[in-house]
Design a protein around this motif. Structure first.
Motif, PDB file in Angstrom:
ATOM      1  N   THR A   1       0.791  -1.216   0.000  1.00 32.27           N
ATOM      2  CA  THR A   1       0.000   0.000   0.000  1.00 32.27           C
ATOM      3  C   THR A   1       0.835   1.283   0.000  1.00 32.27           C
ATOM      4  OG1 THR A   1      -0.139  -0.033   2.410  1.00 32.27           O
ATOM      5  CG2 THR A   1      -1.912  -1.116   1.191  1.00 32.27           C
ATOM      6  N   GLU A   2       2.071   1.215   0.379  1.00 36.73           N
ATOM      7  CA  GLU A   2       2.907   2.402   0.458  1.00 36.73           C
ATOM      8  C   GLU A   2       3.689   2.571  -0.845  1.00 36.73           C
ATOM      9  OE1 GLU A   2       3.132   4.569   2.948  1.00 36.73           O
ATOM     10  OE2 GLU A   2       1.859   3.455   4.324  1.00 36.73           O
ATOM     11  N   SER A   3       3.730   3.804  -1.350  1.00 32.69           N
ATOM     12  CA  SER A   3       4.625   4.076  -2.463  1.00 32.69           C
ATOM     13  C   SER A   3       5.702   5.020  -1.961  1.00 32.69           C
ATOM     14  CB  SER A   3       3.853   4.664  -3.646  1.00 32.69           C
ATOM     15  OG  SER A   3       3.266   5.888  -3.291  1.00 32.69           O
ATOM     16  N   PHE A   4       6.876   4.856  -2.475  1.00 29.87           N
ATOM     17  CA  PHE A   4       8.021   5.592  -1.974  1.00 29.87           C
ATOM     18  C   PHE A   4       9.025   5.844  -3.088  1.00 29.87           C
ATOM     19  CE2 PHE A   4       8.597   1.060  -1.265  1.00 29.87           C
ATOM     20  CZ  PHE A   4       9.806   0.819  -1.897  1.00 29.87           C
ATOM     21  N   THR A   5       9.925   6.779  -2.833  1.00 31.14           N
ATOM     22  CA  THR A   5      11.044   7.015  -3.735  1.00 31.14           C
ATOM     23  C   THR A   5      12.323   7.005  -2.915  1.00 31.14           C
ATOM     24  OG1 THR A   5      10.830   9.408  -3.520  1.00 31.14           O
ATOM     25  CG2 THR A   5       9.733   8.398  -5.400  1.00 31.14           C
ATOM     26  N   ILE A   6      13.345   6.440  -3.496  1.00 30.63           N
ATOM     27  CA  ILE A   6      14.665   6.412  -2.876  1.00 30.63           C
ATOM     28  C   ILE A   6      15.611   7.068  -3.864  1.00 30.63           C
ATOM     29  CG2 ILE A   6      16.534   4.974  -2.013  1.00 30.63           C
ATOM     30  CD1 ILE A   6      14.396   2.833  -1.392  1.00 30.63           C
ATOM     31  N   THR A   7      16.256   8.134  -3.425  1.00 27.94           N
ATOM     32  CA  THR A   7      17.194   8.839  -4.300  1.00 27.94           C
ATOM     33  C   THR A   7      18.547   8.946  -3.608  1.00 27.94           C
ATOM     34  OG1 THR A   7      16.424  10.958  -3.419  1.00 27.94           O
ATOM     35  CG2 THR A   7      15.429  10.204  -5.472  1.00 27.94           C
ATOM     36  N   SER A   8      19.569   8.930  -4.408  1.00 23.91           N
ATOM     37  CA  SER A   8      20.915   9.087  -3.884  1.00 23.91           C
ATOM     38  C   SER A   8      21.069  10.509  -3.358  1.00 23.91           C
ATOM     39  CB  SER A   8      21.921   8.819  -5.003  1.00 23.91           C
ATOM     40  OG  SER A   8      23.213   9.030  -4.536  1.00 23.91           O
ATOM     41  N   ALA A   9      21.576  10.637  -2.158  1.00 26.42           N
ATOM     42  CA  ALA A   9      21.682  11.955  -1.524  1.00 26.42           C
ATOM     43  C   ALA A   9      22.754  12.824  -2.157  1.00 26.42           C
ATOM     44  CB  ALA A   9      21.943  11.800  -0.033  1.00 26.42           C
ATOM     45  N   ASP A  10      23.772  12.201  -2.746  1.00 26.77           N
ATOM     46  CA  ASP A  10      24.829  13.012  -3.359  1.00 26.77           C
ATOM     47  C   ASP A  10      24.871  12.858  -4.884  1.00 26.77           C
ATOM     48  OD1 ASP A  10      25.952  10.539  -3.713  1.00 26.77           O
ATOM     49  OD2 ASP A  10      27.730  10.905  -2.521  1.00 26.77           O
ATOM     50  N   ASN A  11      23.775  12.365  -5.462  1.00 25.22           N
ATOM     51  CA  ASN A  11      23.635  12.223  -6.918  1.00 25.22           C
ATOM     52  C   ASN A  11      24.765  11.421  -7.548  1.00 25.22           C
ATOM     53  OD1 ASN A  11      21.237  13.743  -6.933  1.00 25.22           O
ATOM     54  ND2 ASN A  11      22.427  15.646  -6.935  1.00 25.22           N
ATOM     55  N   SER A  12      25.222  10.408  -6.853  1.00 24.84           N
ATOM     56  CA  SER A  12      26.286   9.556  -7.346  1.00 24.84           C
ATOM     57  C   SER A  12      25.793   8.112  -7.371  1.00 24.84           C
ATOM     58  CB  SER A  12      27.504   9.671  -6.422  1.00 24.84           C
ATOM     59  OG  SER A  12      28.390   8.609  -6.627  1.00 24.84           O
ATOM     60  N   ALA A  13      26.181   7.382  -8.386  1.00 23.45           N
ATOM     61  CA  ALA A  13      25.753   5.984  -8.505  1.00 23.45           C
ATOM     62  C   ALA A  13      26.354   5.122  -7.394  1.00 23.45           C
ATOM     63  CB  ALA A  13      26.156   5.431  -9.864  1.00 23.45           C
ATOM     64  N   ASN A  14      27.513   5.511  -6.870  1.00 20.14           N
ATOM     65  CA  ASN A  14      28.186   4.738  -5.829  1.00 20.14           C
ATOM     66  C   ASN A  14      27.934   5.307  -4.439  1.00 20.14           C
ATOM     67  OD1 ASN A  14      29.315   3.017  -7.746  1.00 20.14           O
ATOM     68  ND2 ASN A  14      31.016   4.418  -8.099  1.00 20.14           N
ATOM     69  N   SER A  15      26.828   5.963  -4.262  1.00 16.96           N
ATOM     70  CA  SER A  15      26.521   6.627  -3.006  1.00 16.96           C
ATOM     71  C   SER A  15      26.303   5.633  -1.876  1.00 16.96           C
ATOM     72  CB  SER A  15      25.263   7.473  -3.179  1.00 16.96           C
ATOM     73  OG  SER A  15      24.899   8.041  -1.953  1.00 16.96           O
TER      74      SER A  15
END
Length: 157
Positions: free
Chosen positions: A35-49
């Motif tokens: 039921t929950e939708s979410f987004t996870i984003t890299s905090a420093d905009n790096s693929a290896n974060s």
């Protein structure tokens, strides 16, 4: 021979009927992931974060997830202003636990009101398998809402 088949048939029917009653009486626990939708984003905009922001739909509050690796154990620390918890990947698998007192940033009195202790016990081992970063982050986002007591669900919004 006919009586043995008849007995086995009746035993099978009783067994199936018993299983059906158990499932009706104790339905499976469906997690918040459905039921929950979410987004996870890299905090420093790096693929290896090793730092991510977790935000649930229509929420203005975000959780910060920081991953550290020590002695072959990966710890994902999940924090917001009034909440913190750790999810750990080690030889026993993947699960939740309290943050060690020396690393805690939220007062224990506040956290004890927000944290659902029963659910923390249920999440001690979420998976007995080793999980990669992407899987760990998705599991955290899926299971985290269950750790917050009903009166404090507004922290997710």
């Amino acid at each position: 021979m006919k009586s043995i088949s008849c007995i086995l048939g009746r035993v099978s029917m009783i067994f199936v009927f018993s299983i059906a009653i158990c499932l009706i009486g104790n339905p499976f626990n469906v997690t918040a992931a459905v039921t929950e939708s979410f987004t996870i984003t890299s905090a420093d905009n790096s693929a290896n974060s090793s730092t991510w922001d977790l935000k649930y739909s229509e929420s203005e509050n975000a959780f910060k997830i920081t991953m550290s690796e020590i002695k072959g154990e990966r710890e994902y620390t999940v924090r917001s202003k009034f909440f913190e918890i750790a999810y750990v990947v080690n030889k026993n698998g993947f699960g939740a636990r309290m943050i060690k007192a020396g690393n805690a940033q939220v007062a224990a009195q506040i956290l004890s009101q927000i944290l659902n202790q029963n659910e923390l016990g249920n999440q001690k081992v979420i998976s007995s398998d080793q999980v990669d970063n992407a899987t760990a982050l998705n599991l955290i986002a899926s299971y985290l809402p269950d750790l917050i007591n009903t009166n404090y669900k507004h922290l997710l919004q």
